[in-house]
Design a protein around this motif. Structure first.
Motif, PDB file in Angstrom:
ATOM      1  N   VAL A  62       9.189  14.888  -3.823  1.00  0.00           N
ATOM      2  CA  VAL A  62       9.213  14.399  -2.142  1.00  0.00           C
ATOM      3  C   VAL A  62       7.680  14.802  -2.549  1.00  0.00           C
ATOM      4  O   VAL A  62       7.870  16.866  -2.061  1.00  0.00           O
ATOM      5  CB  VAL A  62       9.433  14.863  -1.617  1.00  0.00           C
ATOM      6  CG1 VAL A  62       9.666  14.853  -0.251  1.00  0.00           C
ATOM      7  CG2 VAL A  62      11.588  13.958  -1.578  1.00  0.00           C
ATOM      8  N   PHE A  63       7.164  14.307  -1.641  1.00  0.00           N
ATOM      9  CA  PHE A  63       6.016  14.843  -1.407  1.00  0.00           C
ATOM     10  C   PHE A  63       5.262  13.734  -0.038  1.00  0.00           C
ATOM     11  O   PHE A  63       5.333  12.788   0.100  1.00  0.00           O
ATOM     12  CB  PHE A  63       4.653  14.967  -2.036  1.00  0.00           C
ATOM     13  CG  PHE A  63       4.626  14.365  -3.877  1.00  0.00           C
ATOM     14  CD1 PHE A  63       3.967  15.955  -3.898  1.00  0.00           C
ATOM     15  CD2 PHE A  63       4.932  14.059  -4.819  1.00  0.00           C
ATOM     16  CE1 PHE A  63       4.326  16.292  -4.703  1.00  0.00           C
ATOM     17  CE2 PHE A  63       5.716  14.422  -5.961  1.00  0.00           C
ATOM     18  CZ  PHE A  63       4.943  15.466  -6.317  1.00  0.00           C
ATOM     19  N   ILE A  64       4.929  15.408   1.267  1.00  0.00           N
ATOM     20  CA  ILE A  64       4.137  14.262   2.031  1.00  0.00           C
ATOM     21  C   ILE A  64       2.832  14.802   2.433  1.00  0.00           C
ATOM     22  O   ILE A  64       2.046  15.693   2.599  1.00  0.00           O
ATOM     23  CB  ILE A  64       5.042  15.587   3.277  1.00  0.00           C
ATOM     24  CG1 ILE A  64       6.712  15.803   2.743  1.00  0.00           C
ATOM     25  CG2 ILE A  64       4.781  14.992   5.043  1.00  0.00           C
ATOM     26  CD1 ILE A  64       7.422  14.356   2.634  1.00  0.00           C
ATOM     27  N   ALA A  65       2.780  13.649   3.101  1.00  0.00           N
ATOM     28  CA  ALA A  65       1.232  13.038   3.327  1.00  0.00           C
ATOM     29  C   ALA A  65       0.900  11.770   4.312  1.00  0.00           C
ATOM     30  O   ALA A  65       2.156  11.091   4.227  1.00  0.00           O
ATOM     31  CB  ALA A  65       0.542  12.495   1.792  1.00  0.00           C
ATOM     32  N   ASP A  66      -0.183  11.462   4.935  1.00  0.00           N
ATOM     33  CA  ASP A  66      -0.445  10.087   5.850  1.00  0.00           C
ATOM     34  C   ASP A  66      -1.744  10.144   4.926  1.00  0.00           C
ATOM     35  O   ASP A  66      -2.536  10.069   4.877  1.00  0.00           O
ATOM     36  CB  ASP A  66      -0.495  10.818   7.209  1.00  0.00           C
ATOM     37  CG  ASP A  66      -1.317   9.832   8.037  1.00  0.00           C
ATOM     38  OD1 ASP A  66      -1.340   8.191   7.233  1.00  0.00           O
ATOM     39  OD2 ASP A  66      -1.799   9.586   9.656  1.00  0.00           O
TER      40      ASP A  66
END
Length: 286
Positions: A62-66
Motif C-alpha cells: 500500500v502506497f499513499i499519495a495524492d
C-alpha cells in the motif's frame, strides 16, 4: 483464464482503493500477481488491500499519495523503487473530473495535473525498473472522451477559459498521445504501452465536483452502467493476456484494438506534448 497466469508478476495499480482500480487489482490478484496499489486515504486504501488479499491470498503493498502533487508522485516513486525489486506491469488508472477549475499544489489545473501529468511523471520515474523487469507492460486508462478532445497548447491549464468536460476530454486525448509516443520511444525494449477505454462504469467518479448534467443524468443512467468489475476487465486483459505480450502502441475499447481519434495520431503534437509535459514536471525531454 488460468488463475496463475500472473504468478510471479508484480503489478502497480494507481487509484487502487476503489472503483475500476480496485477491481483491476482484485482481478490480477486472483490470477496470482503480487499487487501494489496507491490511494489518497490510508484507511480506504488499507481496506481495499484487505479485499485484494482475500481475492488472491498474496502480498499487497500500500502506497499513499495524492498524485495531483508532483512532490507526492516523486515520493511515491521513491517508495515504490525501494519496496518493489521488479515491476512487471504499471497500470496508470487514477483519474478525476472537476466541473469547476481547481488548482493543484503545483499551481496547475487539477484535471491536467492528475489525469495526464501524474502518469507521465510516474511512468518516467519508474521506467528504468520496468525496463529491468522486461518483458513489462504499461497500461493507461483513457476514455472514449479522447475522441472529443483537443490539446490547447495555448491554454493547457484552462486559465483563459475553463470547462470541466473540455479539460477532461483534453486529458484523455493526452493519455492516448502519451501512450503512442511512449510506445515509439520504447521500441526494442520489450516494454509495451497501450491505452484503453473501460466503458461507462458506475463509480464515484466526478462526485467531488459534478456538473449539472452529471447530477441530473447519472441517477437515471446508473442501472445501465457497467459494474467496476466489468469496467476493469480490459485493464486486466491488457495486463495479463499472454497473447498481448508484444502488442504496443494501441488503443483498446470494447475488448479489441480500435482506431482512436484522428488527432491522437498527430506525431508532431505528441512530441510537443511530451516536451511541454517534461518541462512542467522537471524530466528530461529526451
Amino acid at each position: 483464464m488460468n488463475s496463475q497466469t500472473m504468478a510471479g508478476k508484480t503489478v502497480l495499480v494507481t487509484g487502487g482503493s476503489s472503483g475500476i482500480g480496485k477491481a483491476t487489482a482484485v482481478g490480477l490478484a486472483a490470477r496470482g500477481a503480487r499487487l501494489a496499489i496507491t490511494g489518497r486515504d490510508r484507511g480506504r486504501t488499507e481496506a481495499a488491500a484487505r479485499d485484494i488479499r482475500a481475492a488472491g491470498g498474496g502480498r499487497v503493498e500500500v502506497f499513499i499519495a495524492d498524485l495531483s502533487s508532483q512532490a507526492q508522485v516523486r515520493r511515491l516513486a521513491g517508495e515504490v523503487l525501494r519496496s518493489l525489486p521488479r515491476i512487471d506491469v504499471l497500470v496508470n488508472n487514477v483519474g478525476g473530473y472537476w466541473n469547476t477549475r481547481h488548482v493543484s499544489a503545483d499551481g496547475l489545473e487539477r484535471t491536467f495535473a492528475l489525469n495526464h501529468l501524474a502518469p507521465f511523471l510516474l511512468t518516467g520515474l519508474l521506467l528504468d525498473r520496468l525496463r529491468e523487469s522486461a518483458p513489462a507492460r504499461i497500461v493507461t486508462v483513457a476514455s472514449n472522451a479522447q475522441a472529443l478532445g483537443r490539446i490547447d497548447f495555448e491554454d493547457l491549464q484552462g486559465e483563459r477559459s475553463y470547462s470541466g468536460s473540455r479539460a477532461y476530454n483534453q486529458s484523455k486525448l493526452a493519455n492516448v498521445l502519451f501512450t503512442y509516443e511512449l510506445s515509439r520511444r520504447l521500441t526494442g525494449s520489450q516494454v509495451t504501452a497501450n491505452a484503453l477505454h473501460p466503458g461507462v462504469v458506475s463509480t464515484s467518479f466526478g462526485a467531488e465536483d459534478p456538473g449539472r448534467m452529471q447530477q441530473l443524468a447519472v441517477p437515471f443512467l446508473r442501472p445501465f452502467m457497467k459494474t467496476p468489475a466489468r469496467g476493469a476487465a480490459l485493464s486486466i486483459r491488457l495486463a495479463s493476456d499472454a497473447g498481448l505480450e508484444h502488442v504496443t502502441g494501441c488503443y483498446f475499447a470494447n475488448g479489441v484494438a480500435r482506431r482512436s481519434a484522428k488527432a491522437s495520431y498527430d506525431g508532431a503534437a505528441a512530441a510537443r506534448l511530451w516536451r511541454v509535459s517534461a518541462g512542467l514536471v522537471g524530466l528530461p525531454a529526451e
